[in-house]
Scaffold this active site. Structure first.
Site, PDB file in Angstrom:
ATOM      1  N   GLY A 145      -1.154   3.311  -3.748  1.00 55.58           N
ATOM      2  CA  GLY A 145      -0.287   2.768  -2.711  1.00 55.58           C
ATOM      3  C   GLY A 145      -0.605   3.396  -1.380  1.00 55.58           C
ATOM      4  O   GLY A 145      -0.581   4.621  -1.248  1.00 55.58           O
ATOM      5  N   ALA A 146      -0.931   2.549  -0.381  1.00 59.75           N
ATOM      6  CA  ALA A 146      -1.331   3.065   0.925  1.00 59.75           C
ATOM      7  C   ALA A 146      -0.352   2.643   2.021  1.00 59.75           C
ATOM      8  O   ALA A 146      -0.742   2.341   3.148  1.00 59.75           O
ATOM      9  CB  ALA A 146      -2.756   2.584   1.261  1.00 59.75           C
ATOM     10  N   GLY A 147       0.921   2.625   1.669  1.00 65.76           N
ATOM     11  CA  GLY A 147       1.962   2.422   2.667  1.00 65.76           C
ATOM     12  C   GLY A 147       2.399   3.748   3.243  1.00 65.76           C
ATOM     13  O   GLY A 147       1.650   4.739   3.227  1.00 65.76           O
ATOM     14  N   GLY A 205       4.607   6.088   2.187  1.00 66.34           N
ATOM     15  CA  GLY A 205       4.631   7.215   1.271  1.00 66.34           C
ATOM     16  C   GLY A 205       3.264   7.628   0.785  1.00 66.34           C
ATOM     17  O   GLY A 205       2.922   8.816   0.764  1.00 66.34           O
ATOM     18  N   ALA A 262      -4.592  -2.259  -7.544  1.00 65.91           N
ATOM     19  CA  ALA A 262      -4.559  -1.991  -8.990  1.00 65.91           C
ATOM     20  C   ALA A 262      -3.972  -3.188  -9.718  1.00 65.91           C
ATOM     21  O   ALA A 262      -2.965  -3.761  -9.280  1.00 65.91           O
ATOM     22  CB  ALA A 262      -3.734  -0.750  -9.287  1.00 65.91           C
ATOM     23  N   CYS A 311      17.724  -2.676   0.357  1.00 64.43           N
ATOM     24  CA  CYS A 311      17.310  -2.319   1.709  1.00 64.43           C
ATOM     25  C   CYS A 311      18.076  -3.219   2.663  1.00 64.43           C
ATOM     26  O   CYS A 311      17.752  -4.405   2.787  1.00 64.43           O
ATOM     27  CB  CYS A 311      15.798  -2.498   1.860  1.00 64.43           C
ATOM     28  N   GLY A 321      13.063   6.685   4.995  1.00 64.33           N
ATOM     29  CA  GLY A 321      11.878   7.443   5.367  1.00 64.33           C
ATOM     30  C   GLY A 321      11.984   8.933   5.123  1.00 64.33           C
ATOM     31  O   GLY A 321      11.050   9.566   4.615  1.00 64.33           O
ATOM     32  N   CYS A 327      18.475   7.453   9.755  1.00 65.04           N
ATOM     33  CA  CYS A 327      18.077   6.064  10.001  1.00 65.04           C
ATOM     34  C   CYS A 327      18.454   5.657  11.415  1.00 65.04           C
ATOM     35  O   CYS A 327      19.523   6.006  11.918  1.00 65.04           O
ATOM     36  CB  CYS A 327      18.756   5.124   9.014  1.00 65.04           C
ATOM     37  N   LYS A 332      14.162   4.538  18.682  1.00 67.91           N
ATOM     38  CA  LYS A 332      13.361   3.761  17.731  1.00 67.91           C
ATOM     39  C   LYS A 332      11.979   3.473  18.313  1.00 67.91           C
ATOM     40  O   LYS A 332      10.972   3.517  17.601  1.00 67.91           O
ATOM     41  CB  LYS A 332      14.083   2.449  17.398  1.00 67.91           C
TER      42      LYS A 332
END
Length: 426
Positions: A10-12, A14, A80, A161, A322, A355, A390
């Site tokens: 996963g390359a987001g 996180g 994957a 979310c 986050g 947030c 933001k």
């Protein structure tokens, strides 16, 4: 002697910062491989701005291959197709296989649009979950401004979310006013939350009062405890339930533009693996972010299983924000360092939340310590400064990803951007 191979799936947000922190912590003691399903990192918190034309997609993109090469992190965008944990390997989308000694799962979610008839970009509603979705939503927004019609915004049952849904409703209101057509665009907010401002967290500070007041001021109607049963071309079918989950009234809500956040589930590559994931495909982890059935696998972020904060008439998931994700990353990195030293892992994520919900001309910020109640800190505030914060957050975080910086960021945001110097994040 070969060094161990740590694969980050996963390359987001996180996965990318996990690769950076692993590289910085282990300093050549392990080979780091990052597996994504795209060569590009997209700054997802800015998607609501893309959807109304305040950002171009290119402005929030980071092309990962040269960044990873510069920092000595192997990278593939093959994605994957299946994890085979009993054999310590990943099957990739290009037909190849990659073996690992340790695996960090940070895939984010699969978007479950298919669970409601007519729902999602392949149906009759729009999305801001991915940047290419947001770009299409912007195209449809321009059509709406040329031909004003009713709007429906919110989240479907099972979503976890909610902040972006509130953000997008307020940003739409702000931009429609700027264009002088807000008076011709009725807006309804549809959510499975038991009350406005629940956010999957049973509220933070006075988010109920703050968000209800904001929506009244902006003439946004709402339906809570709302179950979307289907979506036709210009009508959303909604059942409003009572405290026992029984239907108390039905609504056929007309729209010319609709964006609801979907429920999440685990990605197909990890679903249905006994001991690894739950029935929704979310990864089971202990307090050290480690899976107990396969103890060389760790997981973080949206893809992990977290129980709801309490019973609600409809499924309302817990967001993985986050700060929470960043603390999971740090715990995993420290624990892998201990394991490579021959020790047992001892680090736990703090799971605090900070947030910033931007409303275009203002916003609401909240801090929850810890994110899941009961809390030591339970704070929310509003003002035009949230929008400015933001914008600064976007610039800082994109720079962090482009430069490969491993230093945790969210505590800085709490202490310096918000100026809440009395709060500590241990």
């Amino acid at each position: 002697m070969a060094v161990p191979k740590i694969v980050v799936l996963g390359a987001g947000l996180g996965g990318t910062i996990a690769a950076y922190e692993l590289r910085a912590k282990l300093k050549g003691r392990a080979e780091i491989v990052l597996v994504g399903n795209s060569e590009d990192y997209w700054f997802v918190p800015s998607n609501p701005w893309v959807a109304v034309g305040w950002r171009e997609p290119e402005a929030i993109r980071v092309h990962l291959p040269p960044v990873m090469e510069r920092h000595g992190i192997a990278f593939t965008a093959a994605g994957a197709t299946r994890l085979v944990p009993g054999e310590n390997r990943l099957e990739l989308g290009d037909g190849s296989t990659i073996a690992y000694d340790y695996l960090v799962i940070a895939t984010g979610p699969d978007l479950a649009f298919d669970e409601i008839p007519g729902f999602g970009p392949q149906g009759h509603t729009l999305s801001i979950c991915q940047t290419h979705h947001a770009a299409e939503t912007h195209r449809r927004f321009e059509e709406l401004c040329a031909d004003p019609r009713p709007i429906v915004v919110g989240a479907a049952q099972g979503a976890s979310c909610y902040g972006p849904a509130y953000e997008f409703a307020m940003i739409l209101d702000t931009e429609l006013k700027r264009r002088g057509v807000r008076d011709r665009v009725p807006m309804t907010f549809v959510t499975p939350e038991p009350y406005i401002g629940h956010l999957g967290l049973d509220g933070v500070g006075d988010t109920k009062g703050l968000l209800e007041s904001e929506m009244r001021d902006r003439h946004i109607k709402w339906i809570t405890n709302a179950k979307v049963t289907g979506v036709d071309a210009e009508v959303m079918h909604v059942e409003e339930v009572d405290e026992d989950g029984k239907t108390k009234r039905t609504h056929d809500v007309p729209f010319g533009f609709a964006m609801l956040l979907p429920a999440f589930r685990g990605v197909e590559a990890v679903r249905g693996i006994e001991g690894l994931s739950n029935p929704r495909g979310f990864i089971l982890v202990d307090k050290h972010q480690r899976n107990q059935a396969f103890q060389n696998i760790f997981a973080l972020g949206v893809c992990i299983a977290i129980p709801p904060v309490g019973p609600t008439p409809l499924p309302v998931g817990v967001p993985k924000t986050g700060f929470m994700i960043e603390s999971m990353v740090t715990a995993i990195v420290e624990n892998l360092g201990e394991i490579l030293d021959g020790k047992e892992p001892t680090h736990e994520a703090s799971w605090n939340a900070i947030c910033l919900a931007d409303f275009g001309d203002g916003g609401v910020a909240f801090i929850a310590k810890p994110q899941i109640p009961p809390r030591n800190t339970n704070w929310a505030a509003e003002g035009k400064w949230v929008h400015l914060a933001k914008v600064g957050f976007e610039k800082y975080f994109l720079r962090k990803i482009r430069k490969g910086e491993s230093e945790p960021f969210y505590e800085k945001l709490a202490l310096h951007v918000l100026g809440v110097k009395k709060l500590r994040f241990d």
